[in-house]
Design an enzyme around this catalytic site. Structure first.
Site, PDB file in Angstrom:
ATOM      1  N   GLY A  28       0.787  -1.224   0.000  1.00 15.13           N
ATOM      2  CA  GLY A  28       0.000   0.000   0.000  1.00 15.13           C
ATOM      3  C   GLY A  28       0.814   1.267   0.000  1.00 15.13           C
ATOM      4  N   LYS A  59      -0.281   2.355  -4.319  1.00 16.43           N
ATOM      5  CA  LYS A  59      -0.828   3.682  -4.583  1.00 16.43           C
ATOM      6  C   LYS A  59      -0.540   4.165  -6.002  1.00 16.43           C
ATOM      7  CE  LYS A  59      -2.752   4.950  -0.635  1.00 16.43           C
ATOM      8  NZ  LYS A  59      -2.789   3.633   0.025  1.00 16.43           N
ATOM      9  N   ASP A 135      -8.464   6.664   2.042  1.00 15.79           N
ATOM     10  CA  ASP A 135      -7.385   7.309   2.774  1.00 15.79           C
ATOM     11  C   ASP A 135      -6.695   8.360   1.922  1.00 15.79           C
ATOM     12  OD1 ASP A 135      -6.585   5.117   1.178  1.00 15.79           O
ATOM     13  OD2 ASP A 135      -4.612   5.114   2.112  1.00 15.79           O
ATOM     14  N   ASP A 136      -6.084   9.315   2.586  1.00 20.19           N
ATOM     15  CA  ASP A 136      -5.249  10.346   1.949  1.00 20.19           C
ATOM     16  C   ASP A 136      -5.983  11.106   0.854  1.00 20.19           C
ATOM     17  OD1 ASP A 136      -3.360   9.315   3.642  1.00 20.19           O
ATOM     18  OD2 ASP A 136      -2.269   8.217   2.105  1.00 20.19           O
ATOM     19  N   TYR A 180      -8.208   7.564   9.542  1.00 17.78           N
ATOM     20  CA  TYR A 180      -7.772   6.193   9.796  1.00 17.78           C
ATOM     21  C   TYR A 180      -6.795   6.069  10.955  1.00 17.78           C
ATOM     22  CZ  TYR A 180      -3.880   7.756   6.777  1.00 17.78           C
ATOM     23  OH  TYR A 180      -2.836   8.441   6.225  1.00 17.78           O
ATOM     24  N   ASP A 246       8.052   5.015   2.498  1.00 15.98           N
ATOM     25  CA  ASP A 246       7.781   5.803   1.295  1.00 15.98           C
ATOM     26  C   ASP A 246       7.767   7.301   1.563  1.00 15.98           C
ATOM     27  OD1 ASP A 246       5.477   5.678   2.788  1.00 15.98           O
ATOM     28  OD2 ASP A 246       4.149   5.144   1.133  1.00 15.98           O
ATOM     29  N   ASN A 274       2.410  -2.746   6.161  1.00  9.96           N
ATOM     30  CA  ASN A 274       2.696  -2.012   4.925  1.00  9.96           C
ATOM     31  C   ASN A 274       4.166  -1.638   4.987  1.00  9.96           C
ATOM     32  OD1 ASN A 274       2.302  -0.477   2.520  1.00  9.96           O
ATOM     33  ND2 ASN A 274       2.114   1.379   3.749  1.00  9.96           N
TER      34      ASN A 274
END
Length: 692
Positions: A28, A59, A135-136, A180, A246, A274
């Site tokens: 992810g 992503k 998310d995001d 989240y 990341d 993740n």
């Protein structure tokens, strides 16, 4: 392993039947997705380590997030079908995730139909488990959605429930909320209207993803999970970013899964890690998670036995790490030549030999011996893990190196004048040097390991840490006067490897942040110094500084120098030739100068000395020991030399006692001041001068 998930609402479909504990990996992260070959290898590892789940959510896969409406092409379909089939063959639940939240209009039936059509296509590939991720994304709704839904949470829950029912309520269906983690909840978890809507309206067969207190959570407590479970009305699935990298391309994490007590296991629906963007260095992250999952307090079989010293009676991060590193070492030492293997399988014939009549090369007398690579060791991998441990914590060796470097830096001046401290300083400097050499050996052994795939994922990181350690090693040697490398690394025109981090590093050094406070409870702040002109009110402070430094170095003043008289105020400095250094505590140093030192010298030494012709001006100064940075003194001297030169002086000299090791070392390391002969000075005093 199966663990009953606690939930206040259970659908009729799952009543009376325990759902298995979800344990595995979520792909992810942001960045280059893993290859199909790597994912298949992941399934094999998960099966071997008794994990059961893979969540497909890269992503930067266009059709997962940005172009979520687009169906997969026939070529892409072949790859996904093969991947789903491979997961099934290894008893791994393949969960397909889609992220439509960037631009979906929740109230538009065509948008909902496009989402269903995409998931129907993936279901036709053989996928049985799904996830909707929100998310995001921005939390603002478009005007059409504001008319149709009472809140953002209401819009997400409505479409999630509809898709879940359209897919005939699959046994595994995950929902990732926009809020989240606890840090995103307004005003907090227990009072979050967003989470309360999710808990009240999301169908009970849908599980909710949660990252813990923060996006990257340092610790996840039982109490925090009980709090969010009561609001969500179901046990969450932890999407764990403890090993994710990341967000920082200069970091990678190879420490163990930790700071999550095993008492959490019965209170969770599952845990998905993740991990790092680089596939092969994730061996430790996934291996130690698998060990943790087996450490349930219910008495299940464990990979490692715990000792009495462990805080968690069911799981030891250190033992789990050593177990993972032991297995990883075998993989490092395996030959990685897939091309050669394919050639061998394609034909039963022996490969052509062009040197059958020749023996292996043997060096002759006086020739260089053949290079023999040292084998990688378990200690090397433990050091590697220590250097690249976890987001909030360095490994034991890294902590020690930072602590020792800080001590050596802060005690170097005291060691230069105190013989008792000199021996300790040199001993600790040698130990620090040994630790630096161990890093270099680890780098060399890793570079020669047979498995090149792992090396290539690690190379940028281990090359960077080796260079950083080399800089620190050279700096410590220069502090002890043991080497010249730092002159190259830290001079006025260094090579590019002498300053790390490029533009990003420049920005970071200019900001007031001081890291995550693991090494220092109260991290050392960057000292701010003020350099200002001397005024009459400073006379007492300068006398105090001078006297303190004389007493500290046990300097007798039976034969005062010109510089002594200047420091005590008996001789006033020349106009515009006196500077005072201040920090938060007040005056901490000074630099004073006389344009014409010959007249002042008449009472203390022979003024017929020809040295006064070449060096007519005098400079003197002192800086208290609490000023460990030499830069302020250098700036004061540079400013005074510029003033003296502009007034027409040919040169400047200074008087230094042998016992004043700190200032003597300061001027000796200067590029401009050199020893000069000056008559009439006491035996324990030397003069150094520079032309202007």
């Amino acid at each position: 392993m199966s663990v009953m998930a606690t939930s206040t609402n259970v659908s009729e479909k799952t009543q009376g039947r325990a759902k298995r504990f979800i344990g595995g990996v979520v792909e992810g992260f942001y960045g280059r997705p893993w290859t199909m070959e790597q994912r298949t290898e992941l399934f094999k590892r998960e099966q071997k380590w008794d994990l059961n789940t893979y969540l497909y959510a890269p992503k930067d896969d266009y059709k997962h997030r940005m172009y979520w409406r687009d169906l997969y092409s026939s070529e892409e379909a072949v790859q996904l079908i093969a991947l789903i089939t491979a997961a099934r063959q290894h008893n791994i639940d393949f969960i397909y995730a889609i992220s439509p939240g960037l631009d979906i209009t929740f109230s538009n039936p065509k948008e909902v139909a496009a989402l269903k059509r995409k998931l129907d296509q993936v279901r036709d590939f053989g996928c049985c488990s799904f996830s909707l991720l929100f998310d995001d994304i921005e939390a603002d709704m478009c005007p059409a959605d504001k008319q149709a839904f009472s809140s953002f949470a209401h819009a997400q829950v409505a479409i999630t429930n509809e898709v879940y029912q359209h897919l005939r309520e699959p046994e595994t269906f995950l929902f990732c909320p926009t809020d989240y983690c606890a840090a995103f909840c307004t005003p907090n978890v227990s009072q979050s209207s967003y989470l309360r809507t999710v808990g009240d309206e999301l169908l009970p067969g849908i599980d909710v993803l949660w990252t813990g207190p923060k996006v990257v959570s340092h610790k996840i407590s039982v109490e925090s999970i009980e709090e969010v479970s009561s609001i969500l009305k179901r046990a969450p699935v932890i999407w764990d970013n403890i090993h994710a990298n990341d967000y920082d391309p200069q970091r990678i994490f190879m420490g163990p899964y930790k700071d999550r007590p095993t008492e959490l296991i019965p209170k969770l629906r599952g845990v998905l890690t993740n991990p790092n963007c680089e596939f092969y260095p994730n061996f430790v992250a996934i291996h130690t998670l698998a060990t943790w999952c087996k450490a349930s307090p219910d008495g299940a079989t464990r990979d490692v036995e715990m000792g009495d010293e462990e805080q968690d009676p069911c799981y030891s991060p250190h033992k789990a790490l050593m177990l993972a590193l032991t297995d990883w070492l075998e993989e490092f030492m395996s030959t990685d030549q897939p091309t050669a293997c394919l050639k061998k399988e394609s034909s039963e014939e022996e490969p052509m030999q062009t040197d059958l009549g020749e023996h292996s090369y043997v060096p002759g007398p006086g020739e260089n011996p053949l290079y023999t690579a040292e084998p990688l060791t378990l200690d090397d991998l433990k050091l590697l893990s220590d250097l690249f441990y976890l987001p909030y914590e360095y490994g034991s060796t890294a902590k020690t190196m930072l602590h020792e470097l800080n001590w050596l830096k802060s005690h170097s001046q005291a060691a230069a004048v105190d013989t008792d401290q000199t021996a300790e300083w040199r001993s600790r400097a040698r130990q620090f040097d040994d630790m630096c050499e161990a890093v270099v050996r680890m780098f060399n052994r890793l570079s020669n390991a047979p498995n090149r795939r792992i090396l290539y994922d690690l190379y940028n990181y281990i090359c960077d840490i080796k260079s950083g350690v080399h800089l620190a090693q050279a700096y410590v040697k220069s502090l002890g006067g043991l080497g010249k490398p730092s002159a190259q690394l830290m001079g006025a025109d260094p090579e590019p490897w002498g300053f790390r981090g490029g533009l990003s590093g420049e920005f970071q050094r200019m900001l007031p942040g001081h890291g995550n406070r693991d090494l220092f409870k109260h991290p050392p702040k960057t000292a701010v110094y003020c350099i200002r002109p001397y005024c009459a009110e400073d006379k007492m402070d300068l006398q105090r500084i001078f006297t303190n430094m004389q007493q500290e170095r046990r300097i007798m003043t039976d034969a005062p120098l010109i510089s002594d008289l200047l420091s005590t105020g008996e001789i006033p400095p020349s106009p515009q030739c006196a500077l005072v250094l201040e920090d938060d505590m007040g005056p901490c140093g000074y630099m004073l100068a006389l344009m014409d030192a010959k007249a002042a010298a008449a009472s203390v030494q022979d003024t017929r000395d020809r040295a006064f012709e070449d060096f007519p001006s005098l400079i003197t100064g002192q800086v208290l020991p609490r000023v460990t940075d030499p830069s302020p003194a250098k700036r004061m001297i540079a400013q005074l030399l510029s003033t003296i030169k502009s007034c027409g002086s040919k040169g400047v000299f200074c008087e230094l006692r042998h016992s004043d090791r700190r200032m003597l070392d300061f001027y000796t390391k200067s590029n401009s001041f050199q020893p000069i002969k000056m008559d009439g000075l006491p035996p324990d005093v030397i003069a150094m001068g520079t032309g202007l």
